[in-house]
Design an enzyme around this catalytic site. Sequence first.
Site, PDB file in Angstrom:
ATOM      1  N   CYS A  34      95.393 166.080  87.481  1.00 22.23           N
ATOM      2  CA  CYS A  34      95.121 167.095  86.461  1.00 22.23           C
ATOM      3  C   CYS A  34      93.617 167.321  86.294  1.00 22.23           C
ATOM      4  O   CYS A  34      93.198 168.256  85.601  1.00 22.23           O
ATOM      5  CB  CYS A  34      95.729 166.669  85.129  1.00 22.23           C
ATOM      6  SG  CYS A  34      95.069 165.094  84.529  1.00 22.23           S
ATOM      7  N   ASP A  36      91.586 165.059  84.896  1.00 31.33           N
ATOM      8  CA  ASP A  36      91.080 164.192  83.829  1.00 31.33           C
ATOM      9  C   ASP A  36      90.795 162.790  84.371  1.00 31.33           C
ATOM     10  O   ASP A  36      91.373 162.371  85.372  1.00 31.33           O
ATOM     11  CB  ASP A  36      92.096 164.098  82.693  1.00 31.33           C
ATOM     12  CG  ASP A  36      92.324 165.445  82.027  1.00 31.33           C
ATOM     13  OD1 ASP A  36      91.375 166.243  81.998  1.00 31.33           O
ATOM     14  OD2 ASP A  36      93.444 165.694  81.563  1.00 31.33           O
ATOM     15  N   CYS A  59      93.898 164.137  77.829  1.00 31.45           N
ATOM     16  CA  CYS A  59      94.706 164.690  76.740  1.00 31.45           C
ATOM     17  C   CYS A  59      95.096 163.603  75.732  1.00 31.45           C
ATOM     18  O   CYS A  59      94.836 162.420  75.937  1.00 31.45           O
ATOM     19  CB  CYS A  59      95.969 165.294  77.346  1.00 31.45           C
ATOM     20  SG  CYS A  59      96.968 164.030  78.147  1.00 31.45           S
ATOM     21  N   CYS A 103     100.342 161.112  82.778  1.00 29.94           N
ATOM     22  CA  CYS A 103      99.250 160.452  82.069  1.00 29.94           C
ATOM     23  C   CYS A 103      99.484 158.934  82.028  1.00 29.94           C
ATOM     24  O   CYS A 103      98.529 158.158  82.017  1.00 29.94           O
ATOM     25  CB  CYS A 103      99.097 161.024  80.664  1.00 29.94           C
ATOM     26  SG  CYS A 103      99.048 162.833  80.644  1.00 29.94           S
TER      27      CYS A 103
HETATM   28 FE1  FES Z   1      95.306 165.026  82.286  1.00 34.39          FE
HETATM   29 FE2  FES Z   1      96.987 163.928  80.433  1.00 34.39          FE
HETATM   30  S1  FES Z   1      96.878 165.972  81.149  1.00 34.39           S
HETATM   31  S2  FES Z   1      95.425 163.007  81.624  1.00 34.39           S
END
Ligand code: FES
Length: 122
Positions: A34, A36, A59, A103
């Site tokens: 994603c 992140d 998130c 996640c």
């Molecule tokens: Fe990227 Fe949760 S959407 S870590």
Amino acid sequence: METTTSPYERYSRAPVNLGRMNDPTGAAWIKGLCGDTVEMYLVVEDGVITDALFQTDGCGATFACGSFATEFAKGRTVTEALGLSPKAIIDGLAGLPEDHRHCAILAASALHKAIADYLLRY
Ligand code: FES
């Protein structure tokens, strides 16, 4: 009427073990599909994880997953902590939204990678 909050909701709103360490015995940085990232920092003494912190730009679900993973790790041996699966995180949080299940993979992978860093160093 009394409402109950799930561990997921609680940790999303008020994450625990958030931060960075200057001198960890094991650390990791991981980037998910994603985009992140999760950082994980461990203090390991005699094979037992005595402290664990994480940081993320992800998130709310990742804050919950990182909180759960670090809480799980503290006080456990590295072998026990390596057994933490994404499914165990999801179960421990009493569920995650379907589109945020990855996640949990990110948090478990960061913990596993930090343990691997420790094992390679010591
Ligand atoms: Fe990227 Fe949760 S959407 S870590």
